[in-house]
Motif scaffolding. Structure first.
Motif, PDB file in Angstrom:
ATOM      1  N   ILE A   1      32.939  35.394  73.827  1.00  0.00           N
ATOM      2  CA  ILE A   1      34.130  35.873  73.993  1.00  0.00           C
ATOM      3  C   ILE A   1      34.364  36.965  75.064  1.00  0.00           C
ATOM      4  O   ILE A   1      35.097  36.833  76.040  1.00  0.00           O
ATOM      5  N   THR A   2      32.988  37.839  75.179  1.00  0.00           N
ATOM      6  CA  THR A   2      33.153  38.898  76.282  1.00  0.00           C
ATOM      7  C   THR A   2      32.916  38.335  77.592  1.00  0.00           C
ATOM      8  O   THR A   2      33.339  38.436  78.330  1.00  0.00           O
ATOM      9  N   LEU A   3      32.041  37.140  77.665  1.00  0.00           N
ATOM     10  CA  LEU A   3      31.771  36.385  78.876  1.00  0.00           C
ATOM     11  C   LEU A   3      32.972  35.718  79.424  1.00  0.00           C
ATOM     12  O   LEU A   3      33.342  35.860  80.589  1.00  0.00           O
ATOM     13  N   ALA A   4      33.724  34.981  78.398  1.00  0.00           N
ATOM     14  CA  ALA A   4      34.759  34.423  78.735  1.00  0.00           C
ATOM     15  C   ALA A   4      35.955  35.416  79.362  1.00  0.00           C
ATOM     16  O   ALA A   4      36.772  35.074  80.340  1.00  0.00           O
ATOM     17  N   ALA A   5      36.117  36.473  78.763  1.00  0.00           N
ATOM     18  CA  ALA A   5      36.933  37.457  79.059  1.00  0.00           C
ATOM     19  C   ALA A   5      36.675  37.962  80.545  1.00  0.00           C
ATOM     20  O   ALA A   5      37.661  38.396  81.410  1.00  0.00           O
ATOM     21  N   MET A   6      35.295  38.282  80.805  1.00  0.00           N
ATOM     22  CA  MET A   6      34.993  38.771  82.076  1.00  0.00           C
ATOM     23  C   MET A   6      34.869  37.752  83.302  1.00  0.00           C
ATOM     24  O   MET A   6      35.636  38.175  84.197  1.00  0.00           O
ATOM     25  N   PHE A   7      34.935  36.425  82.813  1.00  0.00           N
ATOM     26  CA  PHE A   7      35.294  35.472  83.725  1.00  0.00           C
ATOM     27  C   PHE A   7      36.488  35.409  84.237  1.00  0.00           C
ATOM     28  O   PHE A   7      36.881  35.139  85.345  1.00  0.00           O
ATOM     29  N   THR A   8      37.461  35.309  83.255  1.00  0.00           N
ATOM     30  CA  THR A   8      39.176  35.297  83.423  1.00  0.00           C
ATOM     31  C   THR A   8      39.388  36.363  84.378  1.00  0.00           C
ATOM     32  O   THR A   8      40.185  36.455  85.214  1.00  0.00           O
ATOM     33  N   GLY A   9      38.975  37.623  84.044  1.00  0.00           N
ATOM     34  CA  GLY A   9      39.100  38.874  84.820  1.00  0.00           C
ATOM     35  C   GLY A   9      38.876  38.675  86.220  1.00  0.00           C
ATOM     36  O   GLY A   9      39.660  39.445  87.013  1.00  0.00           O
TER      37      GLY A   9
END
Length: 94
Positions: free
Chosen positions: A5-13
């Motif tokens: 989830i953290t990696l997905a949020a970082m990628f989106t940001g």
């Protein structure tokens, strides 16, 4: 699971950051192009001579404000959640 989830949020940001910088650069380039055109007296400022400098500056100001309003509209679209955002053209990889 938390890591994913953290990696997905970082990628989106990161992606939105890249889009923002692309659109900001695009707006800056358009404003610079307008400034050069008014300074050099080329299209659409060709018809304005020294006596009509105020009219040329008025047109220049209107064009710059149009570019700024377009940038604000793009910024608002980026700030909307992904599921509400209409499909927009994505920046090309340069």
């Amino acid at each position: 699971m938390s890591l994913a989830i953290t990696l997905a949020a970082m990628f989106t940001g990161y992606y939105k950051f890249r889009e923002r910088s692309y659109f900001l650069q695009q707006t800056a380039d358009a404003i610079e192009e307008e400034a050069n055109a008014v300074r050099l007296g080329i299209y659409p400022y060709r018809e304005f001579d020294d006596d009509r400098e105020a009219e040329a500056l008025k047109l220049f100001t209107q064009c710059v404000e149009d570019h700024r309003n377009e940038q604000r509209r793009r910024q608002q679209q980026l700030d909307q959640p992904s599921d509400q955002t209409a499909p927009a053209s994505q920046p090309s990889a340069a």
